[in-house]
Design a protein around this motif. Structure first.
Motif, PDB file in Angstrom:
ATOM      1  N   GLU A  80      20.174  22.105  49.611  1.00 47.56           N
ATOM      2  CA  GLU A  80      20.571  22.619  50.804  1.00 47.56           C
ATOM      3  C   GLU A  80      21.718  22.128  51.502  1.00 47.56           C
ATOM      4  O   GLU A  80      22.775  22.441  51.761  1.00 47.56           O
ATOM      5  N   SER A  81      21.555  20.912  52.518  1.00 51.68           N
ATOM      6  CA  SER A  81      22.376  21.329  52.935  1.00 51.68           C
ATOM      7  C   SER A  81      23.969  20.209  52.258  1.00 51.68           C
ATOM      8  O   SER A  81      24.692  20.352  53.166  1.00 51.68           O
ATOM      9  N   LEU A  82      23.166  19.172  51.468  1.00 50.82           N
ATOM     10  CA  LEU A  82      23.846  18.438  50.948  1.00 50.82           C
ATOM     11  C   LEU A  82      25.096  19.128  49.961  1.00 50.82           C
ATOM     12  O   LEU A  82      26.354  18.887  49.900  1.00 50.82           O
ATOM     13  N   GLU A  83      25.091  20.385  49.583  1.00 50.12           N
ATOM     14  CA  GLU A  83      25.254  21.391  49.157  1.00 50.12           C
ATOM     15  C   GLU A  83      26.122  21.968  50.196  1.00 50.12           C
ATOM     16  O   GLU A  83      27.379  22.510  49.954  1.00 50.12           O
ATOM     17  N   TYR A  84      25.836  22.441  50.923  1.00 46.69           N
ATOM     18  CA  TYR A  84      26.491  23.119  52.009  1.00 46.69           C
ATOM     19  C   TYR A  84      27.992  22.822  52.808  1.00 46.69           C
ATOM     20  O   TYR A  84      28.633  22.805  52.693  1.00 46.69           O
ATOM     21  N   LYS A 110      25.959  20.428  61.783  1.00 42.33           N
ATOM     22  CA  LYS A 110      27.562  20.415  62.308  1.00 42.33           C
ATOM     23  C   LYS A 110      28.022  19.889  63.765  1.00 42.33           C
ATOM     24  O   LYS A 110      28.376  18.904  63.668  1.00 42.33           O
ATOM     25  N   TYR A 111      27.224  20.164  64.476  1.00 39.50           N
ATOM     26  CA  TYR A 111      27.378  19.615  66.272  1.00 39.50           C
ATOM     27  C   TYR A 111      27.066  17.761  66.135  1.00 39.50           C
ATOM     28  O   TYR A 111      28.015  17.595  66.856  1.00 39.50           O
ATOM     29  N   CYS A 112      25.640  17.955  65.709  1.00 41.40           N
ATOM     30  CA  CYS A 112      25.706  16.599  65.482  1.00 41.40           C
ATOM     31  C   CYS A 112      26.256  15.710  65.171  1.00 41.40           C
ATOM     32  O   CYS A 112      26.912  14.048  65.927  1.00 41.40           O
ATOM     33  N   VAL A 168       7.982  10.592  42.225  1.00 39.75           N
ATOM     34  CA  VAL A 168      10.147  10.682  41.717  1.00 39.75           C
ATOM     35  C   VAL A 168       9.908  11.632  42.852  1.00 39.75           C
ATOM     36  O   VAL A 168       9.247  12.967  43.292  1.00 39.75           O
ATOM     37  N   VAL A 169      11.225  12.068  42.863  1.00 41.48           N
ATOM     38  CA  VAL A 169      11.782  13.292  43.783  1.00 41.48           C
ATOM     39  C   VAL A 169      13.239  13.107  43.189  1.00 41.48           C
ATOM     40  O   VAL A 169      13.862  12.094  43.614  1.00 41.48           O
ATOM     41  N   GLU A 170      13.306  14.805  42.128  1.00 38.80           N
ATOM     42  CA  GLU A 170      14.406  14.210  41.703  1.00 38.80           C
ATOM     43  C   GLU A 170      15.149  15.820  41.594  1.00 38.80           C
ATOM     44  O   GLU A 170      14.684  17.166  41.627  1.00 38.80           O
ATOM     45  N   TYR A 171      16.679  15.650  42.134  1.00 38.48           N
ATOM     46  CA  TYR A 171      17.187  16.691  41.798  1.00 38.48           C
ATOM     47  C   TYR A 171      18.629  16.448  41.741  1.00 38.48           C
ATOM     48  O   TYR A 171      19.088  15.862  41.874  1.00 38.48           O
ATOM     49  N   GLU A 172      19.554  17.735  41.097  1.00 39.87           N
ATOM     50  CA  GLU A 172      21.043  17.522  41.227  1.00 39.87           C
ATOM     51  C   GLU A 172      22.079  18.286  41.615  1.00 39.87           C
ATOM     52  O   GLU A 172      21.810  19.743  41.505  1.00 39.87           O
ATOM     53  N   GLU A 173      23.082  18.168  42.749  1.00 39.30           N
ATOM     54  CA  GLU A 173      23.521  18.938  43.529  1.00 39.30           C
ATOM     55  C   GLU A 173      24.551  19.606  42.954  1.00 39.30           C
ATOM     56  O   GLU A 173      24.965  19.589  41.560  1.00 39.30           O
ATOM     57  N   PHE A 174      24.251  21.238  43.070  1.00 33.33           N
ATOM     58  CA  PHE A 174      25.049  21.770  43.408  1.00 33.33           C
ATOM     59  C   PHE A 174      24.775  22.262  41.358  1.00 33.33           C
ATOM     60  O   PHE A 174      25.712  23.447  40.936  1.00 33.33           O
TER      61      PHE A 174
END
Length: 286
Positions: A160-164, A257-259, A126-132
């Motif tokens: 963190e990246s998906l939220e950012y 962002k550059y990529c 399992v890997v679980e988290y909720e964005e924001f």
């Protein structure tokens, strides 16, 4: 960023109730609960979000099913395994913590808030988290101990990246590619081993070369740097790249962002993101 490992019975029970059964006995127990307490069982299906939102203060509206699970021998065994797993991860992280977190800061050039890591039976995968929602991640995967720590860190940076970026990226798969390279570099610096994997993917190759520049390798040095990774690259790809020295000292978000701006339309982009979506329906029980 710091990690605090905790054992939360509610998230453990939720995963045992709604994920694939770890044993025949547990599956039979779930079927029996479903037959006798369909309403209560069904209402728990959406409770995962509430647990992750505030695991320390979570109180169920109806704890009938949870109480039944607590008395089950299969659950007690899972709790014992999760407890041992938590102790192991805590011990490993305490040993490597300073080195790992220093390298995370050095490479990403970001400050990330502390995270609560809810440990479950590693057999659940399992890997679980909720964005924001919260700085909480639920984790349990049957990996070598230190690899579990690295995997947790990978998923924290992904969250963190998906939220950012929210919906600002053209291709969110680029986050996964960059984080694969980030994780590899952290592991190399901490353990002295690890290698980049490109799989003849043109998009990953371009991002890898830019990632080297992000780390501080000059473009004129890349050709001699590649053999250290055992990688052979078409020289035409090197010719196509600009000498983007400004990437050095920029943070991970600027690099992503550059990529995304430069490479998202690459015709050989066949990178597939791992699907961690929960796809279990209550009707499957029984």
């Amino acid at each position: 960023m710091n990690l605090k490992f905790v054992l939360n019975e509610y998230i453990l029970m939720w995963n045992l109730l709604f994920r694939k059964s770890l044993s025949k006995a547990l599956n039979e127990k779930k079927q029996k609960i479903w037959l006798n307490y369909k309403r209560q069982y069904g209402e728990l299906q959406t409770e995962r979000v509430n647990i992750l939102k505030d695991p320390t203060n979570y109180i169920p509206n109806d704890d009938t099913v949870y109480n039944i699970m607590r008395d089950d021998n299969e659950y007690k065994e899972c709790l014992k395994i999760a407890s041992k797993y938590k102790f192991t991860l805590n011990r490993i992280f305490d040993i490597e913590k300073t080195n790992i977190l220093n390298e995370c800061r050095n490479i990403t050039r970001l400050e990330v808030d502390d995270y609560l890591v809810l440990i479950v039976d590693p057999r659940l995968k399992v890997v679980e988290y909720e964005e924001f929602l919260s700085k909480v991640i639920c984790y349990g995967k049957d990996l070598p101990d230190l690899d579990s720590i690295f995997d947790i860190i990978y998923n924290i940076y992904k969250k963190e990246s998906l939220e950012y970026f929210k919906d600002e990226l053209n291709n969110k798969n680029i986050i996964d590619i960059v984080l694969d390279f980030l994780l590899c570099e952290i592991k190399r610096r901490v353990t002295g081993s690890g290698s980049y994997v490109l799989n003849d993917n043109k998009l990953k190759t371009k991002i890898y070369l830019c990632f080297l520049m992000y780390l501080g390798v000059r473009i004129e040095e890349i050709d001699t740097y590649l053999p250290k990774d055992g990688i052979n690259i078409d020289k035409n790809i090197l010719i196509e790249l600009d000498d983007n020295r400004y990437l050095y000292k920029k943070n991970l978000y600027i690099f992503i962002k550059y990529c995304d701006e430069h490479f998202f339309e690459d015709e050989n982009d066949n990178y597939e993101e791992e699907d961690n979506t929960i796809n279990i329906k209550i009707e499957e029980i029984g």
